[in-house]
Design an enzyme around this catalytic site. Structure first.
Site, PDB file in Angstrom:
ATOM      1  N   LYS A  38       0.212   4.257  -0.474  1.00  0.00           N
ATOM      2  CA  LYS A  38      -0.407   5.495   0.046  1.00  0.00           C
ATOM      3  C   LYS A  38      -0.083   6.652  -0.915  1.00  0.00           C
ATOM      4  O   LYS A  38       0.030   6.434  -2.114  1.00  0.00           O
ATOM      5  CB  LYS A  38       0.051   5.749   1.486  1.00  0.00           C
ATOM      6  CG  LYS A  38      -0.167   4.510   2.364  1.00  0.00           C
ATOM      7  CD  LYS A  38       0.007   4.761   3.822  1.00  0.00           C
ATOM      8  CE  LYS A  38      -0.213   3.445   4.574  1.00  0.00           C
ATOM      9  NZ  LYS A  38      -0.182   3.597   6.008  1.00  0.00           N
ATOM     10  N   GLY A  83       2.146   2.118  10.875  1.00  0.00           N
ATOM     11  CA  GLY A  83       3.184   3.143  10.784  1.00  0.00           C
ATOM     12  C   GLY A  83       3.850   3.460  12.116  1.00  0.00           C
ATOM     13  O   GLY A  83       4.577   4.443  12.224  1.00  0.00           O
ATOM     14  N   SER A  93       2.866  -2.250  10.395  1.00  0.00           N
ATOM     15  CA  SER A  93       4.300  -2.385  10.659  1.00  0.00           C
ATOM     16  C   SER A  93       4.855  -3.763  10.303  1.00  0.00           C
ATOM     17  O   SER A  93       5.713  -4.292  11.013  1.00  0.00           O
ATOM     18  CB  SER A  93       4.618  -2.020  12.109  1.00  0.00           C
ATOM     19  OG  SER A  93       4.300  -0.662  12.350  1.00  0.00           O
ATOM     20  N   GLU A 131      -6.952   5.097   7.558  1.00  0.00           N
ATOM     21  CA  GLU A 131      -6.720   6.518   7.212  1.00  0.00           C
ATOM     22  C   GLU A 131      -7.942   7.112   6.529  1.00  0.00           C
ATOM     23  O   GLU A 131      -8.270   8.282   6.730  1.00  0.00           O
ATOM     24  CB  GLU A 131      -5.447   6.642   6.347  1.00  0.00           C
ATOM     25  CG  GLU A 131      -4.197   6.435   7.194  1.00  0.00           C
ATOM     26  CD  GLU A 131      -3.010   5.849   6.447  1.00  0.00           C
ATOM     27  OE1 GLU A 131      -2.960   5.922   5.205  1.00  0.00           O
ATOM     28  OE2 GLU A 131      -2.127   5.300   7.124  1.00  0.00           O
ATOM     29  N   GLU A 173      -6.073  -4.704  10.273  1.00  0.00           N
ATOM     30  CA  GLU A 173      -5.010  -3.758  10.599  1.00  0.00           C
ATOM     31  C   GLU A 173      -5.342  -3.055  11.912  1.00  0.00           C
ATOM     32  O   GLU A 173      -6.135  -2.099  11.920  1.00  0.00           O
ATOM     33  CB  GLU A 173      -4.872  -2.709   9.499  1.00  0.00           C
ATOM     34  CG  GLU A 173      -4.498  -3.290   8.152  1.00  0.00           C
ATOM     35  CD  GLU A 173      -3.841  -2.243   7.259  1.00  0.00           C
ATOM     36  OE1 GLU A 173      -2.720  -2.503   6.809  1.00  0.00           O
ATOM     37  OE2 GLU A 173      -4.432  -1.181   7.033  1.00  0.00           O
ATOM     38  N   ASN A 213       0.880  -1.174   0.000  1.00  0.00           N
ATOM     39  CA  ASN A 213       0.000   0.000   0.000  1.00  0.00           C
ATOM     40  C   ASN A 213       0.918   1.223   0.000  1.00  0.00           C
ATOM     41  O   ASN A 213       1.455   1.599   1.034  1.00  0.00           O
ATOM     42  CB  ASN A 213      -0.888  -0.023   1.251  1.00  0.00           C
ATOM     43  CG  ASN A 213      -1.737   1.231   1.367  1.00  0.00           C
ATOM     44  OD1 ASN A 213      -1.838   2.017   0.421  1.00  0.00           O
ATOM     45  ND2 ASN A 213      -2.347   1.422   2.528  1.00  0.00           N
ATOM     46  N   HIS A 242      -9.680   1.606   4.598  1.00  0.00           N
ATOM     47  CA  HIS A 242      -8.413   1.755   5.325  1.00  0.00           C
ATOM     48  C   HIS A 242      -8.621   2.725   6.490  1.00  0.00           C
ATOM     49  O   HIS A 242      -9.392   3.678   6.375  1.00  0.00           O
ATOM     50  CB  HIS A 242      -7.326   2.262   4.379  1.00  0.00           C
ATOM     51  CG  HIS A 242      -5.964   2.219   4.995  1.00  0.00           C
ATOM     52  ND1 HIS A 242      -5.522   3.193   5.865  1.00  0.00           N
ATOM     53  CD2 HIS A 242      -4.968   1.305   4.901  1.00  0.00           C
ATOM     54  CE1 HIS A 242      -4.302   2.875   6.273  1.00  0.00           C
ATOM     55  NE2 HIS A 242      -3.940   1.730   5.706  1.00  0.00           N
TER      56      HIS A 242
HETATM   57  P1  PGA Z   1       2.596   0.217   7.668  1.00  0.00           P
HETATM   58  O1  PGA Z   1       1.162   0.547   6.985  1.00  0.00           O
HETATM   59  O2  PGA Z   1       3.060  -1.088   7.097  1.00  0.00           O
HETATM   60  O3  PGA Z   1       3.474   1.383   7.255  1.00  0.00           O
HETATM   61  O4  PGA Z   1       2.351   0.143   9.131  1.00  0.00           O
HETATM   62  C1  PGA Z   1       0.220  -0.453   6.763  1.00  0.00           C
HETATM   63  C2  PGA Z   1      -1.034   0.118   6.140  1.00  0.00           C
HETATM   64  O5  PGA Z   1      -1.416   1.242   6.501  1.00  0.00           O
HETATM   65  O6  PGA Z   1      -1.674  -0.526   5.305  1.00  0.00           O
END
Ligand code: PGA
Length: 247
Positions: free
Chosen positions: A13, A172, A210, A96, A166, A11, A94
């Protein structure tokens, strides 16, 4: 039929430029483990470029699509247009999108219906926040998110559905759920989907938050973890290649 593959979904982003995408695919020279499917979700404007540059086995998808099929919705991304352009999948729900763009379960449910109807595969993201986890509400939140989105989908459309669990506190942040915690929650998600009436044994459930080359193997070793949705560690070809050679 049981789930055959593990999925490593990058992903990206709102990252990368045309130049860095070219470099990424030039450096993506190691073939994936035969059991691993490589999927990458890029910014909408970069999807066609990725499609042109990616090795044949890499499937390209979007990070969002509209709950409307078409019409006067300035700035939205149409699932039909994504499918027509040859893209394979879309990520919906997601955290976000839920938090920063205030997408509700009802909105995500509408998006899911429209995207599945278009022919796209859909990765539906679910997960609890740190506060919800602290309050012991993880299962309740997951049930709600799953039920509100998956209550109305047909068995045929469910063939193109994947789930990404998630935990919001792991995205993150460098904090990952332990493989044991993730496995227990994935098992709960599978059981909940069966209760909703879906044939959950064939629906891949990916873990996200992560995920890195050094923790991927223990996650993929769990019976209910069918892959990973990876943000930061998917941006560099070397890290992404390492993730895709793990088993
Ligand atoms: P990350 O993000 O691996 O940077 O924690 C995962 C995601 O938001 O899908």
């Amino acid at each position: 039929m049981a789930i055959q593959h593990k999925y490593i979904v990058g992903n990206w982003k709102m990252n990368h430029s045309k130049k860095s995408i070219r470099e990424f695919f030039e450096q993506l020279t190691t073939p994936a483990h035969p059991n691993i499917q490589r999927w990458i979700a890029a910014q909408a404007l970069h999807l066609d470029l990725c499609q042109g540059l990616a090795p044949q086995d890499v499937k390209i998808g979007a990070q969002n699509s509209s709950w409307e099929k078409n019409g006067a919705f300035t700035g939205e991304i149409s699932a039909d247009a994504l499918f027509e352009a040859g893209h394979h999948f879309v990520i919906l729900g997601h955290s976000e999108r839920r938090t920063i763009f205030h997408e509700s379960d009802a909105t995500i449910s509408k998006k899911l219906q429209v995207a599945l109807a278009s022919g796209l595969h859909v990765i539906l993201c679910v997960g609890e926040t740190l506060e919800e986890q602290g309050a012991g509400q993880t299962e309740q939140i997951l049930s709600l998110q799953l039920q509100s989105s998956l209550g109305h989908i047909s068995a045929k459309n469910a063939e193109r559905l994947l789930i990404a669990y998630e935990p919001v506190w792991a995205i993150g942040t460098g904090k990952t759920a332990t493989a044991e915690m993730a496995q227990a929650t994935h098992h709960y998600i599978r059981t909940s989907m069966n209760k909703i009436g879906l044939h959950a044994a064939v629906i891949p459930i990916l873990y996200g938050g992560s995920v890195k080359p050094d923790n991927i193997a223990s996650l993929l070793a769990c019976p209910d973890i069918n892959g990973a949705l990876v943000g930061g560690a998917s941006l560099k070809a070397q890290d992404y290649s390492k993730l895709c050679s793990a088993q």
